[in-house]
Design a protein around this motif. Structure first.
Motif, PDB file in Angstrom:
ATOM      1  N   LYS A  44       0.834  -1.205   0.000  1.00 13.71           N
ATOM      2  CA  LYS A  44       0.000   0.000   0.000  1.00 13.71           C
ATOM      3  C   LYS A  44       0.872   1.259   0.000  1.00 13.71           C
ATOM      4  O   LYS A  44       0.603   2.203  -0.731  1.00 13.71           O
ATOM      5  CB  LYS A  44      -0.922  -0.016   1.212  1.00 13.71           C
ATOM      6  N   GLN A  45       1.912   1.265   0.804  1.00  8.10           N
ATOM      7  CA  GLN A  45       2.803   2.417   0.866  1.00  8.10           C
ATOM      8  C   GLN A  45       3.591   2.573  -0.433  1.00  8.10           C
ATOM      9  O   GLN A  45       3.796   3.683  -0.906  1.00  8.10           O
ATOM     10  CB  GLN A  45       3.758   2.278   2.040  1.00  8.10           C
ATOM     11  N   LEU A  46       4.011   1.478  -1.034  1.00  8.07           N
ATOM     12  CA  LEU A  46       4.762   1.546  -2.278  1.00  8.07           C
ATOM     13  C   LEU A  46       3.926   2.114  -3.416  1.00  8.07           C
ATOM     14  O   LEU A  46       4.433   2.857  -4.254  1.00  8.07           O
ATOM     15  CB  LEU A  46       5.282   0.158  -2.669  1.00  8.07           C
ATOM     16  N   GLN A  47       2.645   1.787  -3.449  1.00  7.42           N
ATOM     17  CA  GLN A  47       1.773   2.304  -4.504  1.00  7.42           C
ATOM     18  C   GLN A  47       1.624   3.814  -4.400  1.00  7.42           C
ATOM     19  O   GLN A  47       1.501   4.493  -5.412  1.00  7.42           O
ATOM     20  CB  GLN A  47       0.408   1.631  -4.438  1.00  7.42           C
ATOM     21  N   LYS A  52       3.873   6.353  -7.490  1.00 12.71           N
ATOM     22  CA  LYS A  52       2.809   6.640  -8.434  1.00 12.71           C
ATOM     23  C   LYS A  52       3.412   7.381  -9.633  1.00 12.71           C
ATOM     24  O   LYS A  52       4.208   8.300  -9.482  1.00 12.71           O
ATOM     25  CB  LYS A  52       1.754   7.513  -7.771  1.00 12.71           C
ATOM     26  N   GLY A  53       3.075   6.966 -10.835  1.00 12.84           N
ATOM     27  CA  GLY A  53       3.553   7.636 -12.038  1.00 12.84           C
ATOM     28  C   GLY A  53       4.847   7.091 -12.596  1.00 12.84           C
ATOM     29  O   GLY A  53       5.408   7.669 -13.535  1.00 12.84           O
ATOM     30  N   THR A  54       5.353   6.010 -12.068  1.00 13.24           N
ATOM     31  CA  THR A  54       6.618   5.484 -12.582  1.00 13.24           C
ATOM     32  C   THR A  54       6.465   4.855 -13.953  1.00 13.24           C
ATOM     33  O   THR A  54       7.458   4.697 -14.664  1.00 13.24           O
ATOM     34  CB  THR A  54       7.206   4.442 -11.615  1.00 13.24           C
ATOM     35  N   PHE A  86       7.774   4.424 -19.881  1.00  7.16           N
ATOM     36  CA  PHE A  86       7.330   4.731 -21.235  1.00  7.16           C
ATOM     37  C   PHE A  86       8.315   5.678 -21.928  1.00  7.16           C
ATOM     38  O   PHE A  86       8.677   5.476 -23.087  1.00  7.16           O
ATOM     39  CB  PHE A  86       5.930   5.363 -21.201  1.00  7.16           C
ATOM     40  N   GLY A  87       8.773   6.707 -21.222  1.00  9.66           N
ATOM     41  CA  GLY A  87       9.736   7.653 -21.793  1.00  9.66           C
ATOM     42  C   GLY A  87      11.060   6.978 -22.117  1.00  9.66           C
ATOM     43  O   GLY A  87      11.671   7.250 -23.164  1.00  9.66           O
ATOM     44  N   PHE A  88      11.514   6.103 -21.254  1.00  8.62           N
ATOM     45  CA  PHE A  88      12.760   5.382 -21.495  1.00  8.62           C
ATOM     46  C   PHE A  88      12.645   4.488 -22.725  1.00  8.62           C
ATOM     47  O   PHE A  88      13.541   4.480 -23.578  1.00  8.62           O
ATOM     48  CB  PHE A  88      13.129   4.557 -20.262  1.00  8.62           C
ATOM     49  N   LEU A  89      11.551   3.747 -22.840  1.00 10.40           N
ATOM     50  CA  LEU A  89      11.355   2.876 -24.001  1.00 10.40           C
ATOM     51  C   LEU A  89      11.200   3.688 -25.280  1.00 10.40           C
ATOM     52  O   LEU A  89      11.701   3.291 -26.341  1.00 10.40           O
ATOM     53  CB  LEU A  89      10.150   1.965 -23.785  1.00 10.40           C
ATOM     54  N   LEU A  90      10.545   4.834 -25.199  1.00 12.63           N
ATOM     55  CA  LEU A  90      10.423   5.721 -26.353  1.00 12.63           C
ATOM     56  C   LEU A  90      11.792   6.232 -26.786  1.00 12.63           C
ATOM     57  O   LEU A  90      12.102   6.276 -27.982  1.00 12.63           O
ATOM     58  CB  LEU A  90       9.488   6.889 -26.022  1.00 12.63           C
ATOM     59  N   PHE A  91      12.624   6.592 -25.840  1.00  8.91           N
ATOM     60  CA  PHE A  91      13.973   7.066 -26.138  1.00  8.91           C
ATOM     61  C   PHE A  91      14.801   5.973 -26.816  1.00  8.91           C
ATOM     62  O   PHE A  91      15.476   6.230 -27.824  1.00  8.91           O
ATOM     63  CB  PHE A  91      14.657   7.534 -24.849  1.00  8.91           C
ATOM     64  N   ILE A  92      14.746   4.751 -26.291  1.00 14.60           N
ATOM     65  CA  ILE A  92      15.465   3.628 -26.902  1.00 14.60           C
ATOM     66  C   ILE A  92      14.943   3.369 -28.313  1.00 14.60           C
ATOM     67  O   ILE A  92      15.722   3.111 -29.245  1.00 14.60           O
ATOM     68  CB  ILE A  92      15.340   2.361 -26.029  1.00 14.60           C
TER      69      ILE A  92
END
Length: 62
Positions: free
Chosen positions: A30-33, A37-39, A44-50
């Motif tokens: 619960k605390q980790l969520q 949040k938003g990771t 997505f940005g990293f995969l788009l860059f690759i």
């Protein structure tokens, strides 16, 4: 290579370690969520860059 005592210890250690990790993860889920949040946007940005680097590589090769 290994004695039977060492093998028993290794199996016992792996089983206890896995169950402990599952217990701690469920306890903190619960605390980790809330904290992470938003990771998915970062992933997505990293995969788009690759992907862009791959497209540039293919384009410049021709």
């Amino acid at each position: 290579m290994f004695s039977s005592g060492q093998l028993y210890f290794a199996v016992f250690f792996v089983i206890v370690f896995i169950f402990t990790m599952i217990y701690v993860y469920r306890k903190d889920l619960k605390q980790l969520q809330q904290q992470y949040k938003g990771t998915y946007w970062i992933l997505f940005g990293f995969l788009l860059f690759i992907g862009l680097l791959f497209i540039i590589k293919v384009y410049l090769k021709e």
